[in-house]
Design an enzyme around this catalytic site. Structure first.
Site, mmCIF file in Angstrom:
data_model
loop_
_atom_site.group_PDB
_atom_site.id
_atom_site.type_symbol
_atom_site.label_atom_id
_atom_site.label_comp_id
_atom_site.label_asym_id
_atom_site.label_seq_id
_atom_site.Cartn_x
_atom_site.Cartn_y
_atom_site.Cartn_z
ATOM 1 N N ASP B 79 13.743 53.043 60.937
ATOM 2 C CA ASP B 79 13.661 51.797 61.480
ATOM 3 C C ASP B 79 14.099 50.495 61.004
ATOM 4 O OD1 ASP B 79 11.473 51.998 60.135
ATOM 5 O OD2 ASP B 79 10.039 51.569 61.894
ATOM 6 N N GLU B 110 25.352 30.389 51.635
ATOM 7 C CA GLU B 110 24.056 29.721 51.356
ATOM 8 C C GLU B 110 23.104 30.484 50.503
ATOM 9 O OE1 GLU B 110 22.589 26.715 54.104
ATOM 10 O OE2 GLU B 110 24.069 27.580 55.456
#
Lengths: 224, 224
Positions: B79, B110
DNA sequence: TCAAAAGTGTTGGAGTTACACCCATGA
DNA sequence: TCATGGGTGTAACTCCAACACTTTTGA
């Protein structure tokens, strides 16, 4: 399927008997390394977690149930598998004595315990993995109570001492070891005794995981 | 490409400045977790080793050069990534102060340093990875001389002390710390002094890796 | 009664902790 | 000369290592 990284798991399963450490190996049925001994393991399936893959492979190849499992390291060198780019996450596991005898369930696959002092030639980089696992076991056993996973639930103190001697590969002062271990306050002394052949019968002890957990939460550190 | 396990690497890069620990994060340009902050990392290429992938991604995404790199753990829960079955091997890295300022080379991406005490919301399970990395750094710094990788080559003793205080999150007795560290015999005291603002100028020290290596081979263990 | 393994205390030394004052410099 | 951070020693205590004899049982 080609030019695709594939992921495997490999497990170093430790067992203990008569003051000797053993590792579970399987004989490879197919190339590469056909008929060589190797760690149990294999490809991780799609939508299968790493641990699930470990448990599945152990069951398929050896029929064994492990008592403790911990991730070791992930090997991703390009030269480790002749079949191409195969990355392997290795685990180390401990089994209790009652799981030590192998049921020959999984026909055709040969699985066998080998003394760590007498290992055969191994497939892939499995020797390297075993070396790492042994180092990890040695360093871990002194600050976490793993050893009990290799012993019966109830055990005489001498078993514990012999286990540590075996794992650490050096002799231990019985008095100091007992003193230190008992002062950690995670062993329950039972009223039962056991007589193993000759000599004075030994008192049995039991590891108390709840007490250990509580002490750990309080910040008391286990250290032998 | 579908129904295929994919492998990524993620790095927790630590930097240190002014008694604060920082972690290098990048802002995600694409879904999932678009515009969230995440650990630098990405997919491992075919025939690329894990470490090569780490170095490549760090260069591409942050332009940084690391000083120390060590594998942390491999996460394989099903998951953890909405894109499917993506297994990630995480690494932890240390950079020296001179690499701490980011060159804005890699346009568009960035990258930014965040204080470990003030982390933003993170993509995937990266918070978990960071928690693990910090624990590892804390436990490792006391039995291996990693700290120097976060300092300048030459440093006043107080820098070392502040670093340990920061990493361990507790105060340290200056006299005892100095005594213990010097008795390990891996620091060279230089003739140089440095004056940092107010107060008496401090003597500079240098870590001596050769001496450490030799001591390690002799079995002497480093421990703070 | 002998052989075999279990059980048990003490002491010296090393290492750790706790603790407070003087030193060198720049402003 | 004052503020600031650097540098230093000692004493109490805790922890660890070294060490050998007695106890309990089965053969």
């Amino acid at each position: 399927m080609k030019d695709q990284i594939r992921l495997t798991v490999d497990s170093v399963v430790f067992g203990y008997q008569n003051a000797e450490l053993f590792i579970l190996l399987i004989k490879r049925k197919y190339a590469p390394y056909k008929n060589d001994w190797a760690l149990p393991g294999g490809f991780v399936l799609y939508n299968e977690s790493l641990e699930d893959a470990v448990y599945r492979e152990l069951k398929e190849e050896t029929g064994i149930e492990v008592n403790y499992l911990e991730q070791l390291y992930t090997f991703g060198n390009l030269d480790r598998d002749p079949r191409g780019h195969v990355v392997s996450t290795s685990y180390f596991a401990l089994v209790s004595p009652k799981s030590f005898t192998l049921n020959p369930t999984t026909d055709a696959v040969e699985a066998e315990w080998f003394s760590t002092k007498d290992l055969p030639k191994l497939a892939f980089d499995h020797e390297k993995i075993i070396t790492l696992a042994m180092k990890r076991l040695q360093s871990k056993v002194i600050y976490e109570p793993l050893g009990f996973e290799l012993l019966n639930k109830k055990f005489p103190f001498s078993d514990l001492e012999k286990l540590y001697t075996t794992i650490l590969g050096r002799s231990i002062d019985r008095r100091n070891f007992r003193k230190k271990f008992l002062s950690l306050n995670v062993l329950d002394e039972l009223k039962e005794k056991v007589s193993l052949g000759a000599g004075r019968p030994a008192n049995l002890f039991k590891f108390n995981p709840e007490r250990y957990k509580k002490l750990k939460e309080e910040g008391i550190i286990f250290e032998i």
